[in-house]
Design a protein around this motif. Structure first.
Motif, PDB file in Angstrom:
ATOM      1  N   ALA A  49       3.255   0.898   6.871  1.00  0.00           N
ATOM      2  CA  ALA A  49       4.426   0.195   7.411  1.00  0.00           C
ATOM      3  C   ALA A  49       5.688   0.551   6.635  1.00  0.00           C
ATOM      4  O   ALA A  49       6.735   0.870   7.228  1.00  0.00           O
ATOM      5  CB  ALA A  49       4.191  -1.318   7.378  1.00  0.00           C
ATOM      6  N   PHE A  50       5.618   0.518   5.300  1.00  0.00           N
ATOM      7  CA  PHE A  50       6.790   0.848   4.487  1.00  0.00           C
ATOM      8  C   PHE A  50       7.171   2.320   4.652  1.00  0.00           C
ATOM      9  O   PHE A  50       8.356   2.681   4.640  1.00  0.00           O
ATOM     10  CB  PHE A  50       6.532   0.535   3.011  1.00  0.00           C
ATOM     11  CG  PHE A  50       6.452  -0.934   2.704  1.00  0.00           C
ATOM     12  CD1 PHE A  50       7.296  -1.832   3.334  1.00  0.00           C
ATOM     13  CD2 PHE A  50       5.527  -1.418   1.801  1.00  0.00           C
ATOM     14  CE1 PHE A  50       7.230  -3.182   3.057  1.00  0.00           C
ATOM     15  CE2 PHE A  50       5.445  -2.770   1.515  1.00  0.00           C
ATOM     16  CZ  PHE A  50       6.300  -3.665   2.151  1.00  0.00           C
ATOM     17  N   ALA A 106      -5.648  -3.763   3.912  1.00  0.00           N
ATOM     18  CA  ALA A 106      -4.327  -4.361   3.751  1.00  0.00           C
ATOM     19  C   ALA A 106      -3.406  -3.433   2.967  1.00  0.00           C
ATOM     20  O   ALA A 106      -2.228  -3.246   3.316  1.00  0.00           O
ATOM     21  CB  ALA A 106      -4.451  -5.706   3.041  1.00  0.00           C
ATOM     22  N   PHE A 107      -3.941  -2.831   1.917  1.00  0.00           N
ATOM     23  CA  PHE A 107      -3.172  -1.902   1.093  1.00  0.00           C
ATOM     24  C   PHE A 107      -2.689  -0.723   1.929  1.00  0.00           C
ATOM     25  O   PHE A 107      -1.499  -0.355   1.916  1.00  0.00           O
ATOM     26  CB  PHE A 107      -4.055  -1.436  -0.065  1.00  0.00           C
ATOM     27  CG  PHE A 107      -3.316  -0.738  -1.174  1.00  0.00           C
ATOM     28  CD1 PHE A 107      -1.940  -0.836  -1.316  1.00  0.00           C
ATOM     29  CD2 PHE A 107      -4.006   0.027  -2.096  1.00  0.00           C
ATOM     30  CE1 PHE A 107      -1.264  -0.201  -2.345  1.00  0.00           C
ATOM     31  CE2 PHE A 107      -3.354   0.677  -3.128  1.00  0.00           C
ATOM     32  CZ  PHE A 107      -1.987   0.559  -3.251  1.00  0.00           C
ATOM     33  N   ALA A 126       1.970  -1.488  -2.758  1.00  0.00           N
ATOM     34  CA  ALA A 126       2.374  -0.734  -1.568  1.00  0.00           C
ATOM     35  C   ALA A 126       3.826  -0.272  -1.697  1.00  0.00           C
ATOM     36  O   ALA A 126       4.161   0.860  -1.338  1.00  0.00           O
ATOM     37  CB  ALA A 126       2.193  -1.587  -0.320  1.00  0.00           C
ATOM     38  N   ILE A 127       4.694  -1.152  -2.201  1.00  0.00           N
ATOM     39  CA  ILE A 127       6.093  -0.771  -2.424  1.00  0.00           C
ATOM     40  C   ILE A 127       6.177   0.381  -3.413  1.00  0.00           C
ATOM     41  O   ILE A 127       6.901   1.364  -3.209  1.00  0.00           O
ATOM     42  CB  ILE A 127       6.903  -1.976  -2.936  1.00  0.00           C
ATOM     43  CG1 ILE A 127       6.965  -3.077  -1.859  1.00  0.00           C
ATOM     44  CG2 ILE A 127       8.320  -1.550  -3.335  1.00  0.00           C
ATOM     45  CD1 ILE A 127       7.607  -4.361  -2.341  1.00  0.00           C
ATOM     46  N   PHE A 179      -2.844  -9.236   1.932  1.00  0.00           N
ATOM     47  CA  PHE A 179      -1.600  -8.480   2.044  1.00  0.00           C
ATOM     48  C   PHE A 179      -0.626  -8.849   0.931  1.00  0.00           C
ATOM     49  O   PHE A 179       0.091  -7.985   0.408  1.00  0.00           O
ATOM     50  CB  PHE A 179      -0.956  -8.728   3.411  1.00  0.00           C
ATOM     51  CG  PHE A 179      -1.661  -8.042   4.550  1.00  0.00           C
ATOM     52  CD1 PHE A 179      -1.333  -6.741   4.905  1.00  0.00           C
ATOM     53  CD2 PHE A 179      -2.659  -8.688   5.249  1.00  0.00           C
ATOM     54  CE1 PHE A 179      -1.984  -6.100   5.955  1.00  0.00           C
ATOM     55  CE2 PHE A 179      -3.316  -8.056   6.300  1.00  0.00           C
ATOM     56  CZ  PHE A 179      -2.983  -6.760   6.650  1.00  0.00           C
ATOM     57  N   LEU A 195       1.021  -6.184  -1.979  1.00  0.00           N
ATOM     58  CA  LEU A 195       2.420  -5.903  -1.633  1.00  0.00           C
ATOM     59  C   LEU A 195       3.156  -5.106  -2.716  1.00  0.00           C
ATOM     60  O   LEU A 195       3.786  -4.090  -2.403  1.00  0.00           O
ATOM     61  CB  LEU A 195       3.153  -7.207  -1.319  1.00  0.00           C
ATOM     62  CG  LEU A 195       4.637  -7.081  -0.954  1.00  0.00           C
ATOM     63  CD1 LEU A 195       4.802  -6.266   0.331  1.00  0.00           C
ATOM     64  CD2 LEU A 195       5.262  -8.467  -0.784  1.00  0.00           C
ATOM     65  N   THR A 197      -1.779   4.636   8.463  1.00  0.00           N
ATOM     66  CA  THR A 197      -2.021   3.444   9.288  1.00  0.00           C
ATOM     67  C   THR A 197      -3.327   3.564  10.060  1.00  0.00           C
ATOM     68  O   THR A 197      -4.181   2.664  10.015  1.00  0.00           O
ATOM     69  CB  THR A 197      -0.851   3.224  10.254  1.00  0.00           C
ATOM     70  OG1 THR A 197       0.367   3.076   9.498  1.00  0.00           O
ATOM     71  CG2 THR A 197      -1.068   1.989  11.102  1.00  0.00           C
ATOM     72  N   LEU A 231      -2.433  -0.432   5.250  1.00  0.00           N
ATOM     73  CA  LEU A 231      -1.522  -0.797   6.345  1.00  0.00           C
ATOM     74  C   LEU A 231      -0.117  -1.057   5.835  1.00  0.00           C
ATOM     75  O   LEU A 231       0.868  -0.707   6.499  1.00  0.00           O
ATOM     76  CB  LEU A 231      -2.060  -2.020   7.078  1.00  0.00           C
ATOM     77  CG  LEU A 231      -3.330  -1.803   7.911  1.00  0.00           C
ATOM     78  CD1 LEU A 231      -3.761  -3.100   8.573  1.00  0.00           C
ATOM     79  CD2 LEU A 231      -3.103  -0.722   8.965  1.00  0.00           C
ATOM     80  N   LEU A 232       0.019  -1.669   4.664  1.00  0.00           N
ATOM     81  CA  LEU A 232       1.358  -1.899   4.110  1.00  0.00           C
ATOM     82  C   LEU A 232       2.011  -0.584   3.696  1.00  0.00           C
ATOM     83  O   LEU A 232       3.222  -0.395   3.900  1.00  0.00           O
ATOM     84  CB  LEU A 232       1.275  -2.844   2.915  1.00  0.00           C
ATOM     85  CG  LEU A 232       1.150  -4.334   3.227  1.00  0.00           C
ATOM     86  CD1 LEU A 232       1.143  -5.154   1.939  1.00  0.00           C
ATOM     87  CD2 LEU A 232       2.302  -4.805   4.118  1.00  0.00           C
ATOM     88  N   ILE A 233       1.248   0.318   3.123  1.00  0.00           N
ATOM     89  CA  ILE A 233       1.795   1.639   2.784  1.00  0.00           C
ATOM     90  C   ILE A 233       2.297   2.323   4.052  1.00  0.00           C
ATOM     91  O   ILE A 233       3.384   2.900   4.086  1.00  0.00           O
ATOM     92  CB  ILE A 233       0.737   2.509   2.080  1.00  0.00           C
ATOM     93  CG1 ILE A 233       0.430   1.965   0.687  1.00  0.00           C
ATOM     94  CG2 ILE A 233       1.214   3.967   1.978  1.00  0.00           C
ATOM     95  CD1 ILE A 233      -0.689   2.700  -0.030  1.00  0.00           C
TER      96      ILE A 233
END
Length: 502
Positions: A159-160, A152-153, A296-297, A289, A293, A341, A155-157
Motif C-alpha cells: 500500500a505504501f 499484514a506486513f 512497513a514505513i 497491521f 506499521l 500486494t 500488504l502495508l508495504i
C-alpha cells in the motif's frame, strides 16, 4: 582528418530524430555489420523504444541475446537465496520446519515469474524486476517477536509503495540525491556486501574443516575477474565464477549432493493462510497491521536509496542516448508494490524491492530490462519445478562468488566512478560514516539533508536548489525515518520508544 564538434552534434541530433520516427524493427541491424560486439549492444540500447502500458513484444520491440542469460542466471540464484533467507528467518520463531521453507521458496519462484512476465517483460519494460528486500531480513525476528503477521506486513508495504509510486515520490527523492551521496552509498553497500560474503564462505569452509577451500576459491575468483576485466568480458563473471567456485570446491573434497526432488508447491492461498496449515497463523487482525506499521514505513522509505543505486549503475554502464531504456524508479516502485500486494495475499514470504542481482549484471552486459526479465521468469519456473538447481544455487561456493562478482564488486566500482570528480568525497565519506552508525537508510537521509543544505559537498549545487528541495523535503524524510527507527529500537544505544518492541 579533423572532426568538427558541431558536425558530431548535428549527427547525433539527426540520429535521435531518426530513432524517434523509425521503429525498432526498421532500425535493427545484425551484429555482423558492427566492428565489435560492444558496438552492436550499444546500438540496440539506443534504438529501443519501450512503451509504457502497451505490449512490448520480442523481436518487434527487442531481441534476445546471449548476454541476457547472464543476469537471468544471477537473478535466479539471488532469488532462491534471498527468499530462502526470509522464509527461514520467519520459520525459526514460528516453529515451522524445513519443508515449509522449501515449499514457500518454490511457491515464490512461480509467483514472481508471473509478475516478471507481466510487468518488466511486457507492459512496463523500464520497470526493474521486483526482487527481495534484503535489508529487512535482520528486522524480521523483531517483527515476529512483536506479534507481526507476514500478510499484514506485506500488504502495508504494498500500500505504501503504491502511494509513493503514484505520487512519483521515488523519482523526486532520487533527483535530490547528489552524486557524492549516491556514490558513497554504493561504496558502503559494495564493501559491506563483499566482506559479508567472504566471511560466510570462510564460515562454511571452517564448518567442514576445510578452511583452505575458501581461500583458494576466492583467490581463483579474483584472478578470473581480473582476466575478464582485461579482455572486456566482465559480463561473463557470474557464470564462470559460479563454475569455478563450485568446481574447485568439489574437486578439493567439499561435500555436495542434490536433495530437492522435482515437484510443485501447494498453489492454494487458503492453505498458506490456514489456522493449521502453511504459516499456521490464520488471517491477520487489525492489531496485526498496527504492530507492523513502523516496519512497513521503514521498508518503503528504504526503497529510494536502493532503487537509486541500481539506476545510477545503469547510467554509468550504458552509452549516451539511452535514457528511454533506463530503469524508471516510479515504474519499478509500482511493479514492486503490486507484486508485493498479490504475493502476500497468495501466501508468499517475499518482501519486494528492486532486484539487484538482476539489474547490476544486466547493466554490465549492456542489456535492456525486458529480454533478460523473460529469461529470468523461465529460469525461476525451471528452478522451482525441477528442484535440483535450488540445491546448486544455495551451495556456498557458488552463492558467495556469484554475489561478490555479480553485485558487490560492481557496486564498489560504480561508487568509485561516481566520486572521482567534483566535490563528492565529503558527502561519500559522511554516507559511509552514518550508514555504519545505523544503516544505509539513515546514512542516505542524513547525508542528503547535509549535502542539500550546503554544509558538505558542492556549495554551488545547494545554492541552486529551491527551499523545498534544499531542506524541507530532506528534513521531512530524515525526521520520518529517524522517528520510525527510534520507535522500533533501531538507533544504537537507544531503547525502543514503543513498549511492544522493547
Amino acid at each position: 582528418m579533423n572532426t568538427n564538434p558541431r558536425d558530431n552534434l548535428q549527427a547525433e541530433q539527426a540520429m535521435d530524430d531518426h530513432t524517434h520516427t523509425e521503429s525498432y524493427e526498421k532500425l535493427h541491424k545484425p551484429s555482423s555489420e558492427f566492428n565489435s560486439r560492444d558496438e552492436y549492444l550499444e546500438h540496440e540500447l539506443q534504438i529501443m523504444q519501450p512503451k509504457r502500458w502497451r505490449p512490448n513484444l520480442p523481436f518487434r520491440d527487442y531481441r534476445f541475446e546471449l548476454e541476457d542469460t547472464i543476469p537471468a542466471m544471477a537473478a535466479t540464484i539471488g532469488k532462491v537465496v534471498m527468499v530462502g533467507a526470509i522464509a527461514a528467518t520467519f520459520a525459526g520463531p514460528l516453529g515451522l520446519d524445513q519443508s515449509f521453507i522449501l515449499e514457500n521458496v518454490r511457491y515464490e519462484l512461480l509467483i514472481v515469474a508471473v509478475f516478471i512476465l507481466l510487468f518488466s517483460g511486457f507492459i512496463l519494460p523500464t520497470a526493474n524486476l521486483a526482487g527481495t528486500h534484503g535489508p529487512l531480513i535482520p528486522l524480521i525476528p523483531i517483527v515476529v517477536a512483536a506479534g507481526g503477521h507476514p500478510m499484514a506486513f506485506g500488504l502495508l508495504i504494498g500500500a505504501f509503495g503504491l502511494i509513493l509510486a503514484f505520487s512519483k515520490g521515488g523519482s523526486l527523492l532520487a533527483s535530490l540525491t547528489s552524486k557524492g551521496v549516491c556514490g558513497g552509498l554504493l561504496l558502503y553497500l559494495g564493501f559491506i556486501g563483499t566482506i559479508s560474503q567472504v566471511k560466510k564462505l570462510f564460515a562454511w569452509a571452517e564448518a567442514i574443516d576445510m578452511s583452505h577451500i575458501a581461500f583458494i576459491v576466492i583467490l581463483a575468483t579474483i584472478v578470473l575477474y581480473a582476466v575478464l576485466e582485461h579482455f572486456k568480458k566482465r559480463w561473463l563473471a557470474v557464470p564462470l565464477s559460479c563454475l569455478l567456485g563450485g568446481g574447485v570446491a568439489f574437486l578439493l573434497g567439499a561435500p555436495f549432493e542434490f536433495q530437492t526432488a522435482p515437484g510443485l508447491p501447494n498453489m492454494n492461498p487458503m492453505y498458506w493462510w490456514g489456522e493449521d496449515t502453511g504459516w499456521m497463523l490464520g488471517l491477520p487482525t487489525a492489531e496485526s497491521f498496527v504492530v507492523v506499521l513502523p516496519f512497513a514505513i521503514l521498508a518503503v522509505a528504504m526503497w529510494s536509496p536502493d532503487f537509486l543505486g541500481h539506476q545510477v549503475f545503469q547510467k554509468i554502464s550504458y552509452p549516451q542516448r539511452t535514457e528511454k531504456v533506463q530503469m524508471n524508479i516510479d515504474d519499478t516502485m509500482l511493479s514492486a508494490a503490486t507484486r508485493q500486494t498479490f504475493g502476500s495475499l497468495l501466501g508468499g514470504s517475499n518482501f519486494a524491492s528492486s532486484w539487484g542481482t538482476y539489474i547490476v549484471p544486466a547493466a554490465i552486459a549492456k542489456r535492456p530490462i525486458p529480454a533478460g526479465a523473460i529469461l529470468t521468469a523461465i529460469f525461476c519456473i525451471i528452478a522451482g519445478v525441477w528442484g535440483y538447481p535450488m540445491d546448486l544455487a544455495i551451495w556456498q561456493p557458488v552463492l558467495c562468488v556469484a554475489l561478490i562478482v555479480g553485485v558487490f564488486i560492481p557496486l564498489l566500482e560504480a561508487g568509485m566512478e561516481m566520486t572521482r570528480e567534483g566535490k563528492t568525497t565529503q558527502s561519500a565519506a559522511i554516507v559511509v560514516f552514518a550508514s555504519t552508525l545505523v544503516n544505509p537508510a539513515f546514512g542516505w537521509s542524513l547525508t542528503m539533508l547535509l549535502d542539500n543544505l550546503g554544509l558538505i559537498g558542492c556549495k554551488e549545487r545547494s545554492a541552486n536548489l529551491s527551499s523545498m528541495s534544499r531542506w524541507i523535503i530532506p528534513f521531512v524524510m530524515f525526521f520520518i525515518l529517524t522517528s520510525v527507527m527510534a520507535l522500533v529500537g533501531l538507533l544504537p544505544g537507544i531503547p525502543a520508544l514503543m513498549p511492544s518492541f522493547r
